[in-house]
Scaffold this motif. Structure first.
Motif, PDB file in Angstrom:
ATOM      1  N   ARG A 203       0.844  -1.205   0.000  1.00  0.00           N
ATOM      2  CA  ARG A 203       0.000   0.000   0.000  1.00  0.00           C
ATOM      3  C   ARG A 203       0.877   1.252   0.000  1.00  0.00           C
ATOM      4  NH1 ARG A 203      -5.057  -0.117   1.935  1.00  0.00           N
ATOM      5  NH2 ARG A 203      -5.065   1.984   1.062  1.00  0.00           N
ATOM      6  N   ALA A 206      -0.724   4.901   0.662  1.00  0.00           N
ATOM      7  CA  ALA A 206      -1.158   5.162   2.033  1.00  0.00           C
ATOM      8  C   ALA A 206       0.030   5.397   2.957  1.00  0.00           C
ATOM      9  CB  ALA A 206      -2.014   3.996   2.538  1.00  0.00           C
ATOM     10  N   ARG A 241     -11.900   6.247   6.276  1.00  0.00           N
ATOM     11  CA  ARG A 241     -12.408   6.059   4.910  1.00  0.00           C
ATOM     12  C   ARG A 241     -11.333   6.273   3.856  1.00  0.00           C
ATOM     13  NH1 ARG A 241     -16.902   9.153   7.009  1.00  0.00           N
ATOM     14  NH2 ARG A 241     -16.041  11.025   6.014  1.00  0.00           N
ATOM     15  N   GLN A 242     -10.141   6.643   4.286  1.00  0.00           N
ATOM     16  CA  GLN A 242      -9.076   6.928   3.332  1.00  0.00           C
ATOM     17  C   GLN A 242      -8.669   5.678   2.575  1.00  0.00           C
ATOM     18  OE1 GLN A 242      -5.731   9.602   4.399  1.00  0.00           O
ATOM     19  NE2 GLN A 242      -4.440   7.809   4.084  1.00  0.00           N
ATOM     20  N   THR A 243      -8.502   5.818   1.272  1.00  0.00           N
ATOM     21  CA  THR A 243      -8.028   4.731   0.417  1.00  0.00           C
ATOM     22  C   THR A 243      -6.796   5.214  -0.343  1.00  0.00           C
ATOM     23  OG1 THR A 243      -9.339   5.437  -1.500  1.00  0.00           O
ATOM     24  CG2 THR A 243     -10.430   3.969   0.107  1.00  0.00           C
TER      25      THR A 243
END
Length: 341
Positions: A203, A206, A241-243
């Motif tokens: 990821r 992120a 909710r962060q992607t």
């Protein structure tokens, strides 16, 4: 990830002994995390770097904790990624070191995907690097992990510290990072969903956003101000909710809107709340208006003052817009009265 960070920072990457281009003979049997930390300081000295921000993954994160504890004058800020203050005791690592010295790394490389990544994800290049590492140097790194345990000294760490956990990491699960965050004064913890032990590979966006925010003083202050104005509950919801798709936008908000504009001392926060509510009414952003009515109350505006701001918008933004704004504000203020009751 290093190229992206290098747009704002000088980035120096280092390989563990016997990994990549690093000489195997830099450490030997019985090595410690302190020995590895000493190599990092030697590298920094050779580059003329007196003080630096440090980010490390797994064993690299343990090296960062050692540096922050024993050499705080050299570390300006610290990010510990998918790591721990201890690695579940010495026995598993002693056994792994013995296995690697006896049989090499081929067997461990076969299981690397399962240990490092979530099911279905793989980075063959990283596995190949694992397979091609020097067995003696790898075993020495296992010795270092076997002897490492800083749990009783975490509270002594004083540098700004960020912990990043892969939510599906079986090797250093989020609880290990939370233990550090709870003990290190002022430390922050970010959990990355859909990531295992090598979260930066799985990821990257992120992790990159978290690092940028941490290593940028404006972004760090911006997150503090964002929480002070909007409240922890709202910011926590936004973060959860962060992607990968929205991560850069969230970073932009923290750095620019909250880290530069809202921190500018030219205007008081209550004045900024008035301006913000007016702009939101003018553009019909009523969901955002509800959030900033709550923020205005935190910033010291009374319901009467909020009403006066909205009445002003009736003149310059139009009566229908102000009518909708009054309805939103009345609902929010009634909810706040109910919460206080």
């Amino acid at each position: 990830m290093a190229p992206e960070l290098s747009t704002a920072h000088r980035v120096v990457r280092w390989d563990l002994p016997g990994h990549g281009g690093s000489a195997a003979g830099l450490v030997g049997a019985g090595a410690t995390v302190g020995d590895l930390a000493g190599l990092v300081l030697r590298l920094a000295d050779s580059l003329g770097v007196e003080r630096f921000a440090y980010a490390g993954v797994s064993l690299g994160g343990a090296v960062g904790l050692h540096l922050a504890l024993h050499h705080p004058e050299r570390v300006s800020s610290l990010a510990v990624i998918c790591s721990s203050a201890h690695f579940n005791g010495s026995k598993p690592w002693e056994e792994r070191a013995e296995l690697v010295r006896r049989e090499g790394l081929a067997g461990l490389a076969e299981s690397a995907d399962a240990r490092w990544f979530t099911p279905g994800f793989a980075v063959p290049r990283l596995v190949d690097d694992h397979r091609n590492a020097d067995p003696e140097a790898y075993a020495a790194c296992c010795d270092a992990l076997a002897a490492f345990d800083l749990r009783d000294r975490l509270a002594e760490i004083s540098v700004p510290t960020l912990l990043i956990a892969g939510r599906e990491d079986p090797a250093t699960p989020p609880a290990h990072l939370r233990e550090i965050a709870d003990a290190v004064p002022g430390a922050a913890l970010v959990e990355i969903p859909g990531a295992s032990h090598l979260a930066p590979a799985e990821r990257p966006e992120a992790v990159l956003t978290a690092l940028r925010t941490h290593f940028s003083g404006g972004a760090l202050r911006g997150m503090e101000v964002r929480r002070e104005v909007l409240g922890d509950a709202h910011v926590d919801r936004a973060q959860s909710r962060q992607t990968a798709f929205t991560a850069r936008f969230q970073d932009f908000i923290s750095r620019y809107a909250w880290g530069e504009i809202w921190t500018d001392p030219t205007l008081a926060r209550r004045e900024r709340s008035m301006i913000t509510m007016t702009a939101l009414v003018a553009h019909g952003h009523y969901d955002e208006l509800a959030m900033h009515v709550r923020a205005a109350r935190r910033n010291g505006l009374t319901p009467e003052e909020i009403g006066a701001v909205l009445l002003q918008t009736a003149v310059y933004c139009g009566v229908p817009a102000a009518n909708s704004a009054f309805a939103v504000a009345q609902r929010v203020l009634a909810e706040e009265d109910g919460e206080r009751a």
